[in-house]
Write an enzyme that holds these catalytic residues in place. Structure first.
Site, PDB file in Angstrom:
ATOM      1  N   HIS A 113      -2.917  -1.106  -4.207  1.00  0.00           N
ATOM      2  CA  HIS A 113      -4.321  -1.537  -4.450  1.00  0.00           C
ATOM      3  C   HIS A 113      -4.415   0.307  -3.714  1.00  0.00           C
ATOM      4  O   HIS A 113      -3.488   1.199  -3.720  1.00  0.00           O
ATOM      5  CB  HIS A 113      -5.072  -2.360  -2.970  1.00  0.00           C
TER       6      HIS A 113
ATOM      7  N   SER B 220       1.038  -1.006   0.212  1.00  0.00           N
ATOM      8  CA  SER B 220       0.148   0.142  -0.362  1.00  0.00           C
ATOM      9  C   SER B 220       0.578   1.011  -0.128  1.00  0.00           C
ATOM     10  O   SER B 220       1.450   0.896  -1.112  1.00  0.00           O
ATOM     11  CB  SER B 220      -0.871   0.225   1.080  1.00  0.00           C
TER      12      SER B 220
END
EC number: 3.4.21.92
Length: 215
Positions: free
Chosen positions: A144, A119
């Site tokens: 993501h 992330s």
């Protein structure tokens, strides 16, 4: 967004607590003509221009890391700074504060993934100096879209939803820039958790090289 609710917008692996603090930090002792001097291991490594990002990313972590980057730039504006990253991600705004500082300072920032860079951790990994974004052989990298939660009145939910979409667009545009992937591909790949091995991350453009053990 910038009230107490701003931390509802995160980019992280849920199984990790972004407020988890380091425990049992090792201490090293150095001998000098004036006797012994003790340092915690992170302060000692900072003298070698090595910074560790080994937790989730929140405002406190961001402030500390930005301060270290600025200090090392003041010490020597031409010598590389290394950031070792083992992070599940965290606050998007806190991560962007680190990212902006990395881009703004004079020294090249070498980013090195060990463990997992997920992330916002993966985003910061990709934001290192071109040619100097590295990963250890058994590390994992995941990208993501930002995670968000909204509560309150309908108008508040609408405001937070717009902010999440804005941050998603910002992050994906920067990822496209650093990876040389199309924005369309980044948008598609970040719809869900997208895990990569170090070799796959090189091919994707997130990093430049896998550090091999030649022993």
């Amino acid at each position: 967004m910038y009230s107490e609710k701003k931390h509802l917008i995160q980019s992280s692996i849920n199984s990790r607590d972004i407020d988890k603090s380091r425990s049992a930090v090792p201490t090293v002792v150095e001998q000098s003509g004036r006797g012994e001097r003790a340092f915690d291991i992170y302060s000692r490594l900072l003298r070698e221009r090595i910074i560790f990002l080994g937790t989730g990313i929140n405002d406190q972590v961001s402030d500390s890391l930005v301060a270290q980057l600025l200090f090392l730039e003041a010490e020597d504006p031409h010598k590389d700074i290394q950031i070792y990253i083992n992070s599940p991600g965290g606050s998007v705004t806190a991560g962007l504060a680190i990212y902006d500082t990395m881009q703004q300072i004079s020294p090249d920032v070498v980013t090195i993934c060990f463990g997992v860079a997920a992330s916002m951790g993966a985003f910061l990994l990709s934001g290192g100096a071109k040619g100097k974004r590295l990963a250890l052989p058994n590390s994992r990298i995941m990208i993501h879209q930002p995670l968000g939660g909204a509560q309150g009145q309908a108008v508040e939910i609408e405001i937070q939803a717009k902010e999440i979409l804005f941050l998603k667009k910002t992050l994906n545009s920067l990822l496209a820039k650093h990876t040389n992937q199309s924005l369309e591909k980044i948008n598609e790949d970040t719809e869900r958790d997208y895990f990569l091995s170090p070799e796959e991350a090189v091919e994707y453009g997130l990093i430049d090289k896998v550090i091999k053990n030649d022993k």
